[in-house]
Structure formats: structure tokens, C-alpha cells
Write a protein that holds these residues in place. Structure first.
Motif, PDB file in Angstrom:
ATOM      1  N   PHE A  40       9.759   0.530  15.342  1.00 53.92           N
ATOM      2  CA  PHE A  40      10.096   1.820  14.481  1.00 53.92           C
ATOM      3  C   PHE A  40      10.128   1.729  13.080  1.00 53.92           C
ATOM      4  O   PHE A  40      10.703   0.848  12.563  1.00 53.92           O
ATOM      5  CB  PHE A  40      11.703   2.099  15.167  1.00 53.92           C
ATOM      6  CG  PHE A  40      11.741   2.957  16.591  1.00 53.92           C
ATOM      7  CD1 PHE A  40      11.880   4.222  16.612  1.00 53.92           C
ATOM      8  CD2 PHE A  40      11.600   2.106  17.712  1.00 53.92           C
ATOM      9  CE1 PHE A  40      12.201   4.739  18.024  1.00 53.92           C
ATOM     10  CE2 PHE A  40      11.515   2.653  18.746  1.00 53.92           C
ATOM     11  CZ  PHE A  40      11.904   4.019  18.905  1.00 53.92           C
ATOM     12  N   LEU A  41       9.624   2.818  12.450  1.00 58.30           N
ATOM     13  CA  LEU A  41       9.834   2.968  11.150  1.00 58.30           C
ATOM     14  C   LEU A  41      11.027   3.672  11.168  1.00 58.30           C
ATOM     15  O   LEU A  41      11.396   4.813  11.989  1.00 58.30           O
ATOM     16  CB  LEU A  41       8.682   3.859  10.467  1.00 58.30           C
ATOM     17  CG  LEU A  41       7.534   3.246  10.481  1.00 58.30           C
ATOM     18  CD1 LEU A  41       6.635   4.074   9.631  1.00 58.30           C
ATOM     19  CD2 LEU A  41       7.291   1.823   9.889  1.00 58.30           C
ATOM     20  N   ALA A  42      12.143   3.339  10.120  1.00 56.58           N
ATOM     21  CA  ALA A  42      13.610   3.761  10.151  1.00 56.58           C
ATOM     22  C   ALA A  42      13.789   3.995   8.756  1.00 56.58           C
ATOM     23  O   ALA A  42      14.033   3.078   8.192  1.00 56.58           O
ATOM     24  CB  ALA A  42      14.595   2.980  10.849  1.00 56.58           C
ATOM     25  N   THR A  43      13.764   5.176   8.364  1.00 55.47           N
ATOM     26  CA  THR A  43      13.780   5.787   6.883  1.00 55.47           C
ATOM     27  C   THR A  43      14.831   7.176   6.542  1.00 55.47           C
ATOM     28  O   THR A  43      15.143   7.970   7.580  1.00 55.47           O
ATOM     29  CB  THR A  43      12.377   6.027   6.453  1.00 55.47           C
ATOM     30  OG1 THR A  43      12.413   6.479   5.153  1.00 55.47           O
ATOM     31  CG2 THR A  43      11.841   7.427   7.284  1.00 55.47           C
ATOM     32  N   ALA A  64      13.989   9.102  11.342  1.00 55.46           N
ATOM     33  CA  ALA A  64      13.710   9.686   9.823  1.00 55.46           C
ATOM     34  C   ALA A  64      14.885  10.465   9.474  1.00 55.46           C
ATOM     35  O   ALA A  64      15.824  10.744  10.254  1.00 55.46           O
ATOM     36  CB  ALA A  64      12.706  10.710   9.812  1.00 55.46           C
ATOM     37  N   TYR A  65      15.055  11.030   8.336  1.00 54.98           N
ATOM     38  CA  TYR A  65      16.097  11.875   7.663  1.00 54.98           C
ATOM     39  C   TYR A  65      17.298  11.081   7.723  1.00 54.98           C
ATOM     40  O   TYR A  65      18.394  11.687   8.178  1.00 54.98           O
ATOM     41  CB  TYR A  65      16.247  13.175   8.525  1.00 54.98           C
ATOM     42  CG  TYR A  65      14.998  13.779   8.405  1.00 54.98           C
ATOM     43  CD1 TYR A  65      14.538  14.708   7.602  1.00 54.98           C
ATOM     44  CD2 TYR A  65      14.105  13.849   9.816  1.00 54.98           C
ATOM     45  CE1 TYR A  65      13.279  15.483   7.566  1.00 54.98           C
ATOM     46  CE2 TYR A  65      12.774  14.342   9.823  1.00 54.98           C
ATOM     47  CZ  TYR A  65      12.561  15.334   8.552  1.00 54.98           C
ATOM     48  OH  TYR A  65      11.137  16.012   8.802  1.00 54.98           O
ATOM     49  N   ASN A  66      17.330   9.653   7.508  1.00 51.37           N
ATOM     50  CA  ASN A  66      18.519   8.827   7.633  1.00 51.37           C
ATOM     51  C   ASN A  66      19.135   8.925   9.090  1.00 51.37           C
ATOM     52  O   ASN A  66      20.517   8.901   9.265  1.00 51.37           O
ATOM     53  CB  ASN A  66      19.438   9.118   6.545  1.00 51.37           C
ATOM     54  CG  ASN A  66      19.228   8.661   5.416  1.00 51.37           C
ATOM     55  OD1 ASN A  66      18.859   7.402   5.308  1.00 51.37           O
ATOM     56  ND2 ASN A  66      19.134   9.339   4.149  1.00 51.37           N
ATOM     57  N   GLY A  67      18.411   9.016  10.063  1.00 45.18           N
ATOM     58  CA  GLY A  67      18.922   8.988  11.319  1.00 45.18           C
ATOM     59  C   GLY A  67      19.133  10.589  12.314  1.00 45.18           C
ATOM     60  O   GLY A  67      19.585  10.506  13.152  1.00 45.18           O
ATOM     61  N   ASN A 186      23.433   8.721  11.539  1.00 46.33           N
ATOM     62  CA  ASN A 186      22.771   8.022  10.426  1.00 46.33           C
ATOM     63  C   ASN A 186      21.684   7.088  11.528  1.00 46.33           C
ATOM     64  O   ASN A 186      21.649   7.190  12.539  1.00 46.33           O
ATOM     65  CB  ASN A 186      23.905   7.109   9.766  1.00 46.33           C
ATOM     66  CG  ASN A 186      25.044   6.466  10.894  1.00 46.33           C
ATOM     67  OD1 ASN A 186      24.416   5.681  11.676  1.00 46.33           O
ATOM     68  ND2 ASN A 186      26.161   6.667  10.873  1.00 46.33           N
ATOM     69  N   LYS A 187      21.335   6.136  10.511  1.00 45.46           N
ATOM     70  CA  LYS A 187      20.050   5.304  11.234  1.00 45.46           C
ATOM     71  C   LYS A 187      20.717   4.474  12.286  1.00 45.46           C
ATOM     72  O   LYS A 187      20.069   4.158  13.405  1.00 45.46           O
ATOM     73  CB  LYS A 187      19.623   4.430  10.167  1.00 45.46           C
ATOM     74  CG  LYS A 187      18.720   5.212   9.225  1.00 45.46           C
ATOM     75  CD  LYS A 187      18.247   4.045   8.179  1.00 45.46           C
ATOM     76  CE  LYS A 187      17.280   4.622   6.976  1.00 45.46           C
ATOM     77  NZ  LYS A 187      16.450   3.569   6.330  1.00 45.46           N
TER      78      LYS A 187
END
Length: 263
Positions: A40-43, A64-67, A186-187
Motif C-alpha cells: 500500500f502507498l500510505a500518504t 490517502a489524505y492521512n488515512g 489517521n494512517k
């Protein structure tokens, strides 16, 4: 340990300050995928700004969007817009204190203004493409927000509820910029939802990050790596400290776990 899932922050973790990533990083990601590890990309970035990178890395699942939004292989798992009342309050605080806001929807980045130099600088730093001036009709669609031009002593103005905290944007040139985060979204929250859905234990999960918006994510997995270039306060939330993004921190960390042999 048979690891099953890997979460990777983007800026300062995959991407170097010049927006590039190394061949070794790409090889390391490809290597774990071949071993059956889900990536996963987690950004904190909006989903619409990472499609090219995802294609280059052949990654198809995202936080995305900080989770606030997460997708696994095309299926939406998390979708948590910021409450409307909070957006109204943020806009009011920004206007009264000469700050500017960026609000992210699924489709665009909406700015309270596009006229100020530090806004242009922020757009350039993150190579943001889909930008527009904020209009009230999108207020119920906002998944994430960043406030710009904020002095340290003014940060607390946005922490209007116990559920809210500001996280400094950990990228050179983006000083005085803060992501507005929710403590319950959040993430780390998205990681927990994903692990539950896929029936994966935290001990089988790995994450790499470098900013304070990564602290919950690093704590939600069994193997949390803080990059060598991380915000100084992040290290205490990580199980491991790896090399910097410039020194192949992802590859170095995966090698420690026996998942990559060519770094």
C-alpha cells in the motif's frame, strides 16, 4: 515471520526531495510483491496526485489524505470526510489570522487563495497538478486539509476539539505548514481497518514513514521503520530506525527483515 503487508509513506520515504525515487527502491518494492506481500502507498497526499507514481511502482492499493480514505485493489475500505462544522471553523480561523488552507477532495486541491508566493512554493514542492480556488459547494467532500503560513504559537488555534491535532509537514521548503489530523482518523486507523478486513495480524505488517503524520501507522504494525531523515520526534514511535531516503532506507529496512537481498 511470514510478512503479508507493507505500508509505504511517499514524501521523504519513497520520494527524495527532488520528487524522484531510486531504482533500488523500485526493485525492493517489486521484490516483496513477488513474495506475496501486499503493498500500500500510505500518504497525506490526495489520491488524485499519486496515480503516476502508483503506476510506475505497480501499486494498486492506497491510504490517502492521512488515512481518511483507503482503497484495496479498487474497493473502498475507508471514506471519512472531515465534518462540515470543522471545515467552517478552520476557514474562519485562517481568515482571521492571515493563514491559508488547502482542502483536498477526491478530485482536486482547493485553496483559499492561489495568489500568495508561499502557496506557489507549496504547489511546486509537492508538484500539485489539480488546483482550484475553494468554493463552499465542496465543503462536505473534504477528506484532508493543510494550513499554511502558521507560526508555532498559532498551531493550537486549529486544535479546537480534543480529536484534532496538527502535524508539521516534514518536507524542506514547507516550513510553517501543518496537516490537520483527526486522532480517530489517521494512517494508523486505516491500517487497522485494512488488517482486519484482510485478516492479517499486526505482526505480519510492516510500515515505513518519516513524518509525525506516520506515528499512528508505525504503531499499528509489528515492524515500524522510521527513516533516517525522519522528524526527530518520530523515532520513539518506531520499532526500527533505517537509513535515509537518499541512502535507500526502504531497501535497507526490508533487507533487515530478510525480504530483499540486493541492497
Amino acid at each position: 515471520m511470514a510478512y503479508k503487508i507493507l505500508f509505504l509513506d511517499i514524501d521523504g520515504t519513497i520520494l527524495k526531495p527532488d520528487h524522484t525515487f531510486s531504482d533500488i527502491t523500485k526493485q525492493a518494492i517489486a521484490s516483496v510483491k513477488k513474495q506475496g506481500v501486499e503493498v500500500f502507498l500510505a500518504t497525506g497526499r490526495p489520491l488524485h496526485e499519486i496515480s503516476e507514481l502508483a503506476e510506475e511502482l505497480d501499486v494498486h492499493s492506497f491510504i490517502a489524505y492521512n488515512g481518511a480514505f483507503a482503497i484495496h485493489q479498487g474497493k473502498t475500505i475507508v471514506n471519512e470526510p472531515i465534518p462540515l462544522k470543522n471545515i467552517e471553523q478552520f476557514i474562519d480561523i485562517a481568515e482571521k489570522n492571515d493563514h491559508e488552507l488547502i482542502m483536498y477532495t477526491r478530485d482536486k486541491n482547493y485553496f483559499t487563495s492561489l495568489d500568495r508566493p508561499f502557496i506557489s512554493q507549496f504547489i511546486d514542492i509537492f508538484d500539485l497538478k489539480k488546483n482550484a480556488v475553494f468554493t463552499p459547494d465542496i465543503m462536505d467532500k473534504i477528506l484532508g486539509a493543510t494550513v499554511l503560513n502558521v507560526s508555532t504559537e498559532k498551531v493550537r488555534l486549529y486544535e479546537i476539539e480534543s480529536n484534532l491535532r496538527l502535524s508539521p509537514v516534514h518536507v524542506n521548503g514547507a516550513e510553517h505548514s501543518y496537516d490537520i489530523l483527526r486522532k480517530n482518523v489517521n494512517k494508523g486507523y486505516s491500517v487497522e481497518q485494512i488488517l482486519s478486513l484482510l485478516d492479517i495480524s499486526r505482526d505480519q505488517a510492516i510500515a515505513f514513514g518519516d513524518g509525525m503524520n506516520d506515528k499512528e501507522m508505525l504503531g499499528a504494525v509489528g515492524e515500524g521503520f522510521a527513516m533516517g531523515n525522519s522528524h526527530e520526534d518520530l523515532f520513539r514511535y518506531a520499532k526500527h530506525r533505517t537509513a535515509t531516503v537518499a541512502d535507500e532506507g526502504i531497501a535497507y529496512g526490508l533487507k533487515q527483515l530478510g525480504l530483499f537481498q540486493h541492497a
